[in-house]
Design a protein around this motif. Structure first.
Motif, PDB file in Angstrom:
ATOM      1  N   VAL A 125       0.843  -1.191   0.000  1.00 29.96           N
ATOM      2  CA  VAL A 125       0.000   0.000   0.000  1.00 29.96           C
ATOM      3  C   VAL A 125       0.884   1.248   0.000  1.00 29.96           C
ATOM      4  CG1 VAL A 125      -1.923  -1.163   1.165  1.00 29.96           C
ATOM      5  CG2 VAL A 125      -0.199   0.036   2.534  1.00 29.96           C
ATOM      6  N   ASP A 126       0.319   2.343  -0.472  1.00 30.29           N
ATOM      7  CA  ASP A 126       1.043   3.612  -0.487  1.00 30.29           C
ATOM      8  C   ASP A 126       0.977   4.325   0.855  1.00 30.29           C
ATOM      9  OD1 ASP A 126       1.816   3.338  -3.183  1.00 30.29           O
ATOM     10  OD2 ASP A 126      -0.125   4.109  -3.842  1.00 30.29           O
ATOM     11  N   ASP A 127      -0.108   4.109   1.603  1.00 30.39           N
ATOM     12  CA  ASP A 127      -0.267   4.752   2.904  1.00 30.39           C
ATOM     13  C   ASP A 127      -0.835   3.720   3.874  1.00 30.39           C
ATOM     14  OD1 ASP A 127      -1.199   6.192   5.173  1.00 30.39           O
ATOM     15  OD2 ASP A 127      -1.390   8.017   3.953  1.00 30.39           O
ATOM     16  N   ILE A 128       0.033   3.182   4.720  1.00 27.77           N
ATOM     17  CA  ILE A 128      -0.372   2.105   5.616  1.00 27.77           C
ATOM     18  C   ILE A 128      -1.419   2.560   6.625  1.00 27.77           C
ATOM     19  CG2 ILE A 128       1.454   2.383   7.341  1.00 27.77           C
ATOM     20  CD1 ILE A 128       1.700  -0.740   7.265  1.00 27.77           C
ATOM     21  N   ASP A 129      -1.336   3.803   7.074  1.00 30.74           N
ATOM     22  CA  ASP A 129      -2.323   4.290   8.045  1.00 30.74           C
ATOM     23  C   ASP A 129      -3.722   4.343   7.442  1.00 30.74           C
ATOM     24  OD1 ASP A 129      -0.501   4.620  10.219  1.00 30.74           O
ATOM     25  OD2 ASP A 129       0.233   6.452   9.265  1.00 30.74           O
ATOM     26  N   VAL A 130      -3.822   4.777   6.199  1.00 27.49           N
ATOM     27  CA  VAL A 130      -5.118   4.806   5.512  1.00 27.49           C
ATOM     28  C   VAL A 130      -5.635   3.377   5.317  1.00 27.49           C
ATOM     29  CG1 VAL A 130      -6.252   5.342   3.308  1.00 27.49           C
ATOM     30  CG2 VAL A 130      -4.743   7.034   4.389  1.00 27.49           C
ATOM     31  N   ALA A 131      -4.755   2.464   4.908  1.00 30.00           N
ATOM     32  CA  ALA A 131      -5.170   1.073   4.699  1.00 30.00           C
ATOM     33  C   ALA A 131      -5.645   0.447   6.011  1.00 30.00           C
ATOM     34  CB  ALA A 131      -4.024   0.269   4.093  1.00 30.00           C
TER      35      ALA A 131
ATOM     36  N   ASP B  98       1.930  -4.257  14.545  1.00 27.50           N
ATOM     37  CA  ASP B  98       2.286  -3.063  13.765  1.00 27.50           C
ATOM     38  C   ASP B  98       3.755  -2.803  14.055  1.00 27.50           C
ATOM     39  OD1 ASP B  98       2.634  -0.565  12.581  1.00 27.50           O
ATOM     40  OD2 ASP B  98       0.746   0.229  13.345  1.00 27.50           O
TER      41      ASP B  98
ATOM     42  N   ARG C 111       7.427  -0.798   6.782  1.00 24.34           N
ATOM     43  CA  ARG C 111       6.470  -0.887   7.885  1.00 24.34           C
ATOM     44  C   ARG C 111       5.405  -1.888   7.491  1.00 24.34           C
ATOM     45  NH1 ARG C 111       2.330   3.683   9.851  1.00 24.34           N
ATOM     46  NH2 ARG C 111       1.177   2.391  11.344  1.00 24.34           N
TER      47      ARG C 111
ATOM     48  N   GLN D  32       4.129  -1.163   3.655  1.00 22.52           N
ATOM     49  CA  GLN D  32       4.523   0.101   3.033  1.00 22.52           C
ATOM     50  C   GLN D  32       6.039   0.200   3.110  1.00 22.52           C
ATOM     51  OE1 GLN D  32       2.654   3.655   4.591  1.00 22.52           O
ATOM     52  NE2 GLN D  32       4.236   4.962   3.737  1.00 22.52           N
TER      53      GLN D  32
END
Length: 175
Positions: free
Chosen positions: A99-105, A119, A126, A144
């Motif tokens: 994914v490009d943004d792990i927090d969003v995913a 995590d 990450r 990511q």
């Protein structure tokens, strides 16, 4: 058109007892290779809310567009790689998406009812493992990392042109 939130699965991960023997089985019985082994990988983070450092050796190869990851845990820390008694888990472990943004995913997946079990990261990557109580026995990983998609594309291309020679490349991640 696929309704998958994260797109196609990029990786299937397995936990193994002996990395070299597992690589040999994948090569000889299934024709999968070439392999890249990353020795001395370390991840620091939280496992079920508790701080943890996990060390491992990891081997990567490709079958079509899917990355096959073999993981041999090299320390005894409580982690998603060990059962409640502390014994290494063996066999299929997770499916993963880059994914490009792990927090969003992670927010999307937890919003759909999954729970974060692990995590963690290091200077290049990450990861987060999520679980669904209704699907025990397999974790869902999001990854990511800078250059991760390029690494996968390079590995897929190398597999397509592989002639069976030089089946294993080893990289020491501690260096």
């Amino acid at each position: 058109m696929s309704m998958a939130l994260l797109g196609p699965i990029n990786q299937i991960g397995y936990l193994v007892e002996d990395l070299e023997q597992s690589i040999d089985r994948w090569r000889q019985r299934l024709g999968v290779g070439p392999w890249t082994i990353f020795r001395n990988v370390s991840l620091e983070g939280l496992y079920r809310g508790e701080p943890v450092t996990v060390t491992m050796d990891v081997a990567l190869a490709y079958q079509g567009d899917i990355q096959i990851e073999l993981i041999k845990v090299t320390n005894d820390a409580a982690s998603p790689y060990r059962d409640l008694a502390g014994k290494p888990i063996l066999g299929i472990h997770h499916v993963a998406w880059v994914v490009d943004d792990i927090d969003v995913a992670v927010a999307r997946l937890t919003g759909n009812g999954l729970k974060v079990a692990f995590d963690a990261g290091n200077q290049t990557t990450r990861v987060a493992y999520l679980e669904d109580a209704g699907e025990p026995g397999v974790l869902y990983e999001v990854i990511q990392g800078a250059g991760m998609r390029e690494l996968i594309q390079h590995g897929i291309a190398a597999t397509r042109s592989w002639d069976g020679t030089n089946p294993i490349q080893t990289i020491d991640a501690a260096m």
